[in-house]
Design a protein around this motif. Sequence first.
Motif, mmCIF file in Angstrom:
data_model
loop_
_atom_site.group_PDB
_atom_site.id
_atom_site.type_symbol
_atom_site.label_atom_id
_atom_site.label_comp_id
_atom_site.label_asym_id
_atom_site.label_seq_id
_atom_site.Cartn_x
_atom_site.Cartn_y
_atom_site.Cartn_z
ATOM 1 N N PHE A 21 0.811 -1.224 0.000
ATOM 2 C CA PHE A 21 0.000 0.000 0.000
ATOM 3 C C PHE A 21 0.838 1.265 0.000
ATOM 4 C CE2 PHE A 21 -3.351 -2.767 2.181
ATOM 5 C CZ PHE A 21 -4.107 -2.911 1.013
ATOM 6 N N LEU A 27 -0.267 -1.751 -4.868
ATOM 7 C CA LEU A 27 -1.478 -0.914 -4.843
ATOM 8 C C LEU A 27 -1.181 0.303 -3.963
ATOM 9 C CD1 LEU A 27 -4.480 -0.508 -5.510
ATOM 10 C CD2 LEU A 27 -5.063 -2.165 -3.727
ATOM 11 N N ASP A 58 -3.841 -6.514 5.680
ATOM 12 C CA ASP A 58 -4.676 -7.062 4.626
ATOM 13 C C ASP A 58 -3.900 -8.300 4.173
ATOM 14 O OD1 ASP A 58 -7.080 -6.390 3.231
ATOM 15 O OD2 ASP A 58 -5.911 -5.863 1.455
ATOM 16 N N HIS A 60 -4.402 -11.487 1.895
ATOM 17 C CA HIS A 60 -5.240 -12.243 0.964
ATOM 18 C C HIS A 60 -4.582 -13.506 0.434
ATOM 19 C CE1 HIS A 60 -7.914 -8.883 0.976
ATOM 20 N NE2 HIS A 60 -7.147 -8.089 0.276
ATOM 21 N N TRP A 74 -9.799 -4.436 -7.365
ATOM 22 C CA TRP A 74 -8.383 -4.118 -7.099
ATOM 23 C C TRP A 74 -7.419 -5.019 -7.869
ATOM 24 C CZ3 TRP A 74 -8.814 0.237 -4.723
ATOM 25 C CH2 TRP A 74 -9.789 0.446 -3.745
ATOM 26 N N HIS A 77 -2.869 -7.653 -4.590
ATOM 27 C CA HIS A 77 -2.116 -6.961 -3.538
ATOM 28 C C HIS A 77 -2.135 -7.796 -2.259
ATOM 29 C CE1 HIS A 77 -6.315 -5.875 -2.789
ATOM 30 N NE2 HIS A 77 -5.984 -5.776 -1.523
ATOM 31 N N LYS A 102 -6.477 -10.020 8.216
ATOM 32 C CA LYS A 102 -7.875 -10.051 7.759
ATOM 33 C C LYS A 102 -7.897 -10.237 6.254
ATOM 34 C CE LYS A 102 -7.721 -5.123 7.129
ATOM 35 N NZ LYS A 102 -7.748 -5.114 5.650
ATOM 36 N N TYR A 111 -12.657 -5.337 4.720
ATOM 37 C CA TYR A 111 -11.878 -4.097 4.885
ATOM 38 C C TYR A 111 -11.571 -3.825 6.357
ATOM 39 C CZ TYR A 111 -12.838 -2.765 -0.001
ATOM 40 O OH TYR A 111 -12.901 -2.704 -1.357
ATOM 41 N N VAL A 136 -3.783 3.211 6.640
ATOM 42 C CA VAL A 136 -4.363 3.359 5.302
ATOM 43 C C VAL A 136 -5.337 2.220 5.018
ATOM 44 C CG1 VAL A 136 -2.366 4.601 4.400
ATOM 45 C CG2 VAL A 136 -2.392 2.109 4.284
ATOM 46 N N ALA A 137 -6.185 2.383 4.025
ATOM 47 C CA ALA A 137 -6.520 3.655 3.408
ATOM 48 C C ALA A 137 -7.684 4.272 4.173
ATOM 49 C CB ALA A 137 -6.899 3.453 1.938
ATOM 50 N N TYR A 140 -11.106 3.257 2.987
ATOM 51 C CA TYR A 140 -11.434 1.828 2.915
ATOM 52 C C TYR A 140 -11.240 1.171 4.277
ATOM 53 C CZ TYR A 140 -12.235 2.402 -1.959
ATOM 54 O OH TYR A 140 -12.780 2.829 -3.133
ATOM 55 N N CYS A 141 -10.037 0.708 4.544
ATOM 56 C CA CYS A 141 -9.863 -0.120 5.739
ATOM 57 C C CYS A 141 -9.872 0.684 7.033
ATOM 58 C CB CYS A 141 -8.612 -0.972 5.591
ATOM 59 S SG CYS A 141 -8.873 -2.213 4.283
HETATM 60 C C1 VGL Z 1 -7.470 -1.816 1.288
HETATM 61 C C2 VGL Z 1 -8.020 -1.809 -0.929
HETATM 62 C C3 VGL Z 1 -8.020 -3.169 -0.961
HETATM 63 C C4 VGL Z 1 -7.105 -1.044 2.522
HETATM 64 C C5 VGL Z 1 -7.469 -3.182 1.275
HETATM 65 O O1 VGL Z 1 -6.309 -1.539 3.339
HETATM 66 O O2 VGL Z 1 -7.610 0.086 2.691
HETATM 67 N N1 VGL Z 1 -7.753 -1.141 0.201
HETATM 68 N N2 VGL Z 1 -7.745 -3.850 0.154
#
Ligand code: VGL
Length: 192
Positions: A21, A27, A58, A60, A74, A77, A102, A111, A136-137, A140-141
């Motif tokens: 991030f 991303l 984050d 995944h 997205w 990432h 998460k 998020y 961040v962001a 979003y999260c």
């Molecule tokens: C996030 C976009 C996709 C974040 C996570 O951490 O804000 N943004 N996944």
Amino acid sequence: MNDPDLKPGDALLIVDMQVDFLPGGLLPLEDGLEIMPLINRWIAAAEKAGVPVFASRDYHPPAHCSFEERGGPWPVHCVQGTAGAEIHPDVSLPADAIIVDKGNDPDKEAYSAFDGTALAARMREHGVQRLWVCGVALDYCVRASVLDGLKEPGFEVHLILDGTRAANVQPGDGERAIAEMRTAGAQVLTAV
Ligand code: VGL
Ligand code: ZN
């Protein structure tokens, strides 16, 4: 700039300050590194006050449903086990920081750092009543984590605004997220 004023019952929650991030990642928020010194000041203050530090990731699986290849919004990432999913090395995390992952269900977006994690329980174990949130962001999260934190009985939630940056995929997303968090009951700490 507001000086962190932390006391027992507080916790610092650093949301998704991961390699992917930040500039150089998959991303990136191009201005994401600007908040690093402030976040590190809050970490130092938390350590001094003996207040727990939580850091969400984050995290995944490959082919997560939020990735474009699966019709999500997205690019790939923060894939589990990759360098991009690690907390950025410039974050001065204490050795006893509590990492919360998460977004690990391949078919579910998450998020919020509270979504599908033991974060609220871990915070209660530490007697947490007041959360200070950065990272961040923003739109979003951070937003989702603040809103979920406010839904937890007994938690007061403060947003460290200067310790966040927005993605602003649509212009104004960051501002709208701030308004929404305020309306939901978050206290927004702004520099004077
Ligand atoms: C996030 C976009 C996709 C974040 C996570 O951490 O804000 N943004 N996944
Ligand atoms: Zn994600």
